[in-house]
Design an enzyme around this catalytic site. Structure first.
Site, PDB file in Angstrom:
ATOM      1  N   ASN A  11       0.620  -1.109  -0.422  1.00 29.32           N
ATOM      2  CA  ASN A  11      -0.290  -0.139   0.309  1.00 29.32           C
ATOM      3  C   ASN A  11       0.675   0.893   0.334  1.00 29.32           C
ATOM      4  O   ASN A  11       1.784   1.293   0.210  1.00 29.32           O
ATOM      5  CB  ASN A  11      -0.685   0.496   1.328  1.00 29.32           C
ATOM      6  CG  ASN A  11      -2.150  -1.171   1.628  1.00 29.32           C
ATOM      7  OD1 ASN A  11      -2.423  -1.558   0.417  1.00 29.32           O
ATOM      8  ND2 ASN A  11      -1.913  -1.287   2.509  1.00 29.32           N
ATOM      9  N   ASP A  13       1.149   4.508   1.998  1.00 24.92           N
ATOM     10  CA  ASP A  13       0.770   5.399   3.179  1.00 24.92           C
ATOM     11  C   ASP A  13       0.293   6.216   3.490  1.00 24.92           C
ATOM     12  O   ASP A  13       0.893   7.000   2.697  1.00 24.92           O
ATOM     13  CB  ASP A  13       1.467   4.805   4.091  1.00 24.92           C
ATOM     14  CG  ASP A  13       1.405   3.845   4.477  1.00 24.92           C
ATOM     15  OD1 ASP A  13       0.759   2.395   4.142  1.00 24.92           O
ATOM     16  OD2 ASP A  13       2.023   3.166   5.691  1.00 24.92           O
ATOM     17  N   LYS A  40       0.637  -4.445   5.283  1.00 23.21           N
ATOM     18  CA  LYS A  40       1.122  -4.876   6.135  1.00 23.21           C
ATOM     19  C   LYS A  40       2.628  -6.322   5.262  1.00 23.21           C
ATOM     20  O   LYS A  40       3.409  -6.356   6.439  1.00 23.21           O
ATOM     21  CB  LYS A  40       0.667  -5.767   6.509  1.00 23.21           C
ATOM     22  CG  LYS A  40      -0.214  -5.244   7.290  1.00 23.21           C
ATOM     23  CD  LYS A  40      -1.515  -5.596   8.477  1.00 23.21           C
ATOM     24  CE  LYS A  40      -0.592  -5.732   9.922  1.00 23.21           C
ATOM     25  NZ  LYS A  40      -0.040  -4.838  10.293  1.00 23.21           N
ATOM     26  N   ASN A 182      -1.361  -9.274  17.946  1.00 23.60           N
ATOM     27  CA  ASN A 182      -1.407  -7.850  18.692  1.00 23.60           C
ATOM     28  C   ASN A 182      -2.293  -7.824  20.031  1.00 23.60           C
ATOM     29  O   ASN A 182      -3.164  -9.058  20.109  1.00 23.60           O
ATOM     30  CB  ASN A 182      -0.949  -6.164  19.066  1.00 23.60           C
ATOM     31  CG  ASN A 182      -2.790  -5.833  17.953  1.00 23.60           C
ATOM     32  OD1 ASN A 182      -4.024  -6.279  18.336  1.00 23.60           O
ATOM     33  ND2 ASN A 182      -2.559  -5.042  17.233  1.00 23.60           N
ATOM     34  N   THR A 212       2.135  -8.981  21.063  1.00 25.67           N
ATOM     35  CA  THR A 212       2.503  -8.326  20.961  1.00 25.67           C
ATOM     36  C   THR A 212       1.783  -7.360  21.640  1.00 25.67           C
ATOM     37  O   THR A 212       0.525  -6.790  21.755  1.00 25.67           O
ATOM     38  CB  THR A 212       3.215  -7.837  20.195  1.00 25.67           C
ATOM     39  OG1 THR A 212       1.901  -7.520  18.952  1.00 25.67           O
ATOM     40  CG2 THR A 212       3.795  -7.946  18.861  1.00 25.67           C
ATOM     41  N   GLY A 217       5.492  -5.377  25.597  1.00 27.63           N
ATOM     42  CA  GLY A 217       6.080  -5.935  25.936  1.00 27.63           C
ATOM     43  C   GLY A 217       5.931  -6.811  24.798  1.00 27.63           C
ATOM     44  O   GLY A 217       4.460  -7.471  23.785  1.00 27.63           O
ATOM     45  N   ASP A 245       4.868  -4.610  11.942  1.00 24.59           N
ATOM     46  CA  ASP A 245       5.599  -5.751  11.264  1.00 24.59           C
ATOM     47  C   ASP A 245       6.917  -5.597  11.014  1.00 24.59           C
ATOM     48  O   ASP A 245       7.554  -6.559  11.058  1.00 24.59           O
ATOM     49  CB  ASP A 245       4.626  -4.838   9.654  1.00 24.59           C
ATOM     50  CG  ASP A 245       3.100  -5.019   9.837  1.00 24.59           C
ATOM     51  OD1 ASP A 245       3.100  -6.005  10.035  1.00 24.59           O
ATOM     52  OD2 ASP A 245       2.985  -3.972   9.238  1.00 24.59           O
ATOM     53  N   ARG A 278      11.133   6.755  15.104  1.00 23.26           N
ATOM     54  CA  ARG A 278      10.924   7.763  13.734  1.00 23.26           C
ATOM     55  C   ARG A 278       9.479   7.607  12.647  1.00 23.26           C
ATOM     56  O   ARG A 278       8.917   6.773  13.030  1.00 23.26           O
ATOM     57  CB  ARG A 278      11.687   7.279  12.384  1.00 23.26           C
ATOM     58  CG  ARG A 278      13.311   6.483  13.133  1.00 23.26           C
ATOM     59  CD  ARG A 278      13.908   5.427  12.559  1.00 23.26           C
ATOM     60  NE  ARG A 278      15.588   5.483  13.105  1.00 23.26           N
ATOM     61  CZ  ARG A 278      16.061   4.143  12.535  1.00 23.26           C
ATOM     62  NH1 ARG A 278      15.576   3.616  11.615  1.00 23.26           N
ATOM     63  NH2 ARG A 278      17.203   3.601  13.223  1.00 23.26           N
ATOM     64  N   SER A 284      10.652   3.800   8.984  1.00 21.38           N
ATOM     65  CA  SER A 284      11.236   3.562   9.973  1.00 21.38           C
ATOM     66  C   SER A 284      11.934   2.911  10.180  1.00 21.38           C
ATOM     67  O   SER A 284      12.333   2.295  11.676  1.00 21.38           O
ATOM     68  CB  SER A 284       9.735   3.900  10.557  1.00 21.38           C
ATOM     69  OG  SER A 284       9.123   2.559  10.991  1.00 21.38           O
TER      70      SER A 284
END
Length: 297
Positions: A11, A13, A40, A182, A212, A217, A245, A278, A284
């Protein structure tokens, strides 16, 4: 060197930065706007390549300017794009609002990603040659399932990120070696808010789970050992887009290098911590030298 295949989305962004995200019906003034390659699948591919793996991307971009830039960004990061096809029409886009606390809200328009509904000639051979296959849910589920079946048939480790979260077919879970949701995705999949309880419930469907938890953590659960909690480095987040990711890409590399699970999770957390300091997703993501400086192997 570890070889990782990624079957997933690309994608562009479209990112706006604001002090506080608007509520429904509210208009706010942003302070910046950027177009940053993401998706992703592409994010995980770039994260894995920068972490030191040989990476091949399977997916699609449109025949527009975004598609050209997405392909170029992957290649510049060391990702092989021979299996990234170009289709007629627009590339996928993600419309992202990032607030001053580093949080984000995202709307994804699939575009070319919606055409990735099956494996095409050559894809199976690529998956079979890999050490691991990374999957997400930003392409049609039929292709995700086909990729997982192929990986299982050839003894290739399958790592699935269940995002955007949706009900997962039993056949897909049966072909998944490691599920990496997550905490919010784990709660949606199980109806359990506690990550340890959610992870335990997921072990009825997959053999291993890493959940995640952002700044808290991550936790690892498997059927034959006690749960493991690994903290994340303390950092000030600028933009959390793509952090999950980054974690998955780095984790796949560490596992491919046969690192113990605690070390692999710690190394992946270091990569994710660098990324949130970042702006942007793929932009980043840290290189291996940066991760090693933060967490030497």
């Amino acid at each position: 060197m570890t070889h990782i295949a990624v079957l997933g989305s690309t994608n562009m962004d479209l990112v706006v930065y604001v002090e506080q995200a608007p509520r429904r019906g509210e208009t706010v003034t942003g302070r910046d706007f950027r177009t940053i390659p993401g998706g992703k699948g592409a994010n995980q591919a770039i994260a894995a390549a920068r972490s030191g793996a040989t990476v091949s991307m399977i997916g699609a971009v449109g025949d527009d300017g975004f598609g050209t830039r997405l392909r170029s960004t992957l290649e510049h990061s060391g990702v092989t794009t021979d299996h990234l096809r170009t289709v007629e029409g627009p590339s996928g886009t993600a419309h992202i609002v990032v607030d001053d606390e580093g949080g984000n809200a995202i709307v994804v328009i699939p575009g070319a990603n919606g055409t990735v509904d099956r494996l095409v000639p050559g894809d199976e051979g690529l998956i079979a040659s890999a050490d691991a296959l990374l999957l997400q849910l930003e392409i049609p589920l039929a292709a995700v399932l086909a990729g997982a079946r192929t990986a299982r048939a050839h003894g290739v480790r399958t790592i699935l990120t269940p995002a955007p979260v949706q009900p997962l077919p039993p056949e897909l879970l049966a072909a998944t070696d490691l599920l990496v949701p997550n905490e919010h995705e784990a709660a949606t999949l199980t109806g359990l808010a506690d990550p340890f309880a959610a992870g335990a419930a997921l072990l009825d469907r997959v053999p291993r789970v890493v959940i995640t938890l952002g700044a808290a953590g991550s936790v690892y659960l498997t059927r034959d050992a006690e749960p493991l909690a690994v903290p994340a480095p303390r950092v000030t987040a600028v933009d959390s887009t793509g952090a999950g990711d980054t974690y998955v890409g780095a984790l796949a590399v560490a596992l491919g290098e046969e690192r113990p699970i605690r070390e692999a999770m710690t190394w992946a957390a270091a990569a994710a911590a660098l990324s949130v300091q970042r702006e942007g997703a793929s932009a980043s993501m840290p290189y291996r030298s940066e991760i090693e400086a933060r967490y030497p192997s």
